[in-house]
Design a protein around this motif. Structure first.
Motif, PDB file in Angstrom:
ATOM      1  N   GLU A  99       0.837  -1.198   0.000  1.00 29.50           N
ATOM      2  CA  GLU A  99       0.000   0.000   0.000  1.00 29.50           C
ATOM      3  C   GLU A  99       0.876   1.254   0.000  1.00 29.50           C
ATOM      4  OE1 GLU A  99      -0.256  -2.348   2.379  1.00 29.50           O
ATOM      5  OE2 GLU A  99      -2.341  -3.015   2.565  1.00 29.50           O
ATOM      6  N   GLU A 103      -2.908   5.400  -0.073  1.00 28.68           N
ATOM      7  CA  GLU A 103      -3.910   4.337   0.067  1.00 28.68           C
ATOM      8  C   GLU A 103      -4.197   4.060   1.546  1.00 28.68           C
ATOM      9  OE1 GLU A 103      -2.766   1.960  -4.051  1.00 28.68           O
ATOM     10  OE2 GLU A 103      -2.057   1.203  -2.113  1.00 28.68           O
ATOM     11  N   GLN A 107      -7.691   4.482   3.560  1.00 29.39           N
ATOM     12  CA  GLN A 107      -8.236   3.345   4.313  1.00 29.39           C
ATOM     13  C   GLN A 107      -8.588   3.775   5.750  1.00 29.39           C
ATOM     14  OE1 GLN A 107      -5.788  -0.226   5.577  1.00 29.39           O
ATOM     15  NE2 GLN A 107      -6.427  -0.831   3.522  1.00 29.39           N
ATOM     16  N   ARG A 108      -7.659   4.531   6.366  1.00 26.47           N
ATOM     17  CA  ARG A 108      -7.908   4.993   7.749  1.00 26.47           C
ATOM     18  C   ARG A 108      -9.170   5.853   7.810  1.00 26.47           C
ATOM     19  NH1 ARG A 108      -2.212   4.955   8.629  1.00 26.47           N
ATOM     20  NH2 ARG A 108      -2.024   6.883   7.448  1.00 26.47           N
ATOM     21  N   ARG A 110     -11.730   5.776   5.771  1.00 23.74           N
ATOM     22  CA  ARG A 110     -12.916   4.919   5.602  1.00 23.74           C
ATOM     23  C   ARG A 110     -13.278   4.245   6.926  1.00 23.74           C
ATOM     24  NH1 ARG A 110     -10.691   3.182   0.803  1.00 23.74           N
ATOM     25  NH2 ARG A 110     -10.062   1.186   1.700  1.00 23.74           N
ATOM     26  N   TYR A 120      -4.613  -1.374  10.949  1.00 18.94           N
ATOM     27  CA  TYR A 120      -4.370  -1.938   9.609  1.00 18.94           C
ATOM     28  C   TYR A 120      -5.089  -3.287   9.464  1.00 18.94           C
ATOM     29  CZ  TYR A 120      -2.014  -3.941   5.619  1.00 18.94           C
ATOM     30  OH  TYR A 120      -1.753  -4.542   4.419  1.00 18.94           O
ATOM     31  N   ASN A 121      -5.767  -3.470   8.324  1.00 13.98           N
ATOM     32  CA  ASN A 121      -6.640  -4.640   8.159  1.00 13.98           C
ATOM     33  C   ASN A 121      -5.947  -5.887   7.592  1.00 13.98           C
ATOM     34  OD1 ASN A 121      -6.159  -3.910   5.576  1.00 13.98           O
ATOM     35  ND2 ASN A 121      -8.295  -3.467   5.021  1.00 13.98           N
TER      36      ASN A 121
END
Ligand code: GLU
Length: 452
Positions: A99, A103, A107-108, A110, A120-121
């Protein structure tokens, strides 16, 4: 087991009083436990680390009275860091992520919108072969994350995983690894962030206690997991409170005025700085302690409080003056010479009680050598009579008493009315050191000249 501590600054700037606090607490802890103190330069950031800063740190520590038992440089230990990196990769505990910063940021955001924590997913663990091929093609380089042990078998099914330690300062501590993102240990360009090299070095250097600022408490949870992943037992930890400026701002290397170098150049006594940097933010009294041995015997790491401590230059000035008032002539003779203050021991003993800094003695030396007498019109006659009663030399510290008794008798003046005009005539100042001590240093010839 020899207690072994380390002070691990990055040589990317001058160290300040807050860094001195960390260094001193480590040093004192080592001395209290018959242990060793390692100065370790965390200099893996090649672009920002500079030799001049490393030299400056060594000089500043020496000024404080800290003599490291060992000096190490992280930059010379890349092989060990590489070996540990390999070991983690082989164990599947360090995984490649592609990433971009952008990005990750999106993501954070969202996650935040959905009310989820910004953790972090682990999307990188799900990359398909096609995705990996595309990243390669695009020339993307991976950064590497450590897989936190916060799950049983499925890394996407995390569960509360408590890491515990009994902190030397804060008592029992808990960090939940499920609340954290897998930390990035290696950057895109292959360089290490501080986290892994620090653990590797702490293991190899036999560090038994990591004592550092409480901004590292969360890192400790992660680092204990890394110690264990590398097959080592985690050392003890102590996290002391941080110092802030009087207005509550965090100290940073950019705040030049509180750098040790600036304080040394401002002629503060190293023990005044060491006393304050160590004893502030503890439940004990902040006092001027004259020697490092004494500081070692009175400091208790368990007395450090949890809230941040405000560093106040006014307090440093007070401690400094207190120490200066007690300093023996031998310890300051060279400095007096360098500051242009002659006069020897008698002079020092006469003025030290009036000084905030040793070097301020030069002011009084110049007043002894030459002063612009201040004689108010209403005192002119009084001063003339006093001049006529001046005893013959040799003079000593009893001369002032003999002289002023005679002046009192002849003029009928007493108290302030007697002493103040004499002080102003002799020194040009309305306050200062005891005149009984200054008078023999001024001498009869200069005294007479100032009275006429
Ligand atoms: N170089 C790190 C720092 O200055 C060291 C932290 C630690 O003591 O582990 O923050």
């Amino acid at each position: 087991m020899t207690v072994t501590v380390r002070f691990a600054p990055s040589p990317t700037g001058n160290i300040h009083i807050g860094n001195a606090r960390t260094a001193l607490i480590n040093w004192i802890y080592a001395r209290q436990n018959g242990g060793k103190f390692i100065l370790r330069y965390d200099d893996t950031d090649k672009a920002r680390s500079k030799q001049e800063y490393a030299d400056g740190i060594a000089r500043d520590l020496a000024w404080l009275g800290i003599k490291p038992d060992r000096v190490e440089r992280q930059s010379e230990r890349a092989d060990a860091h590489e070996a540990a990196t390999r070991k983690l990769k082989d164990a599947g505990l360090l995984y490649a992520c592609y990433e971009t910063a952008d990005e990750l940021d999106r993501q954070r955001k969202r996650f935040a919108m959905r009310g989820l924590p910004p953790v972090y997913n682990r999307a990188a663990l799900r990359y398909s072969d096609e995705e990996l091929a595309r990243f390669e093609e695009e020339g993307r380089k991976p950064h590497w994350r450590f897989l936190l042990p916060n799950f049983e078998t499925d890394p996407f099914e995390t569960k509360r995983t408590e890491i515990h330690w009994d902190d030397l300062v804060r008592g029992p501590q808990t960090v939940d690894l499920a609340s954290l993102s897998d930390p990035v240990l290696v950057r895109e360009d292959g360089s290490w962030l501080y986290t892994l090299p620090s653990v590797v070095d702490d293991i190899d250097m036999g560090v038994t206690h990591i004592i550092r600022g409480d901004d590292h408490v969360t890192n400790t949870g992660v680092q204990i997991a890394i110690f264990e992943a590398l097959g080592a037992k985690a050392p003890g930890f102590g996290h002391h409170n941080l110092l802030t400026t009087a207005s509550g701002e965090g100290l940073s290397k950019r705040l030049g005025s509180l750098s040790l170098q600036a304080l040394a150049e401002d002629h503060y006594e190293p023990m005044a700085v060491a006393s304050l940097a160590t004893l502030i933010g503890t439940s004990g009294a902040v006092e001027a302690v004259a020697t490092m041995e004494e500081l070692v015997s009175r400091f208790d790491i368990g007395s450090v409080t949890k809230s941040a401590a405000k560093f106040d230059v006014g307090e440093l000035d007070k401690l400094n003056a207190k120490l200066v008032h007690e300093l023996a002539y031998e310890t300051v003779a060279t400095r007096l010479g360098a500051a242009g203050a002659g006069g020897g021991e008698a002079f020092w003993l006469a003025v030290r009680g009036n000084l905030d800094k040793v070097e301020d003695a030069a002011f009084w030396w110049h007043r002894i050598e030459s002063a612009t007498p201040q004689i108010d019109a209403e005192d002119a006659e009084f001063i003339q009579s006093a001049a006529g009663l001046l005893p013959e030399e040799p003079w000593d510290e009893t001369t002032w008493g003999v002289w002023t008794a005679a002046v009192k008798e002849a003029t009928g003046r007493k108290g302030k009315g007697l002493f103040m005009p004499l002080r102003k005539a002799l020194t040009g100042e309305s306050h200062g050191p005891e005149l009984a001590a200054l008078l023999p240093l001024i001498g009869r010839e200069r005294t007479l000249a100032r009275l006429s």
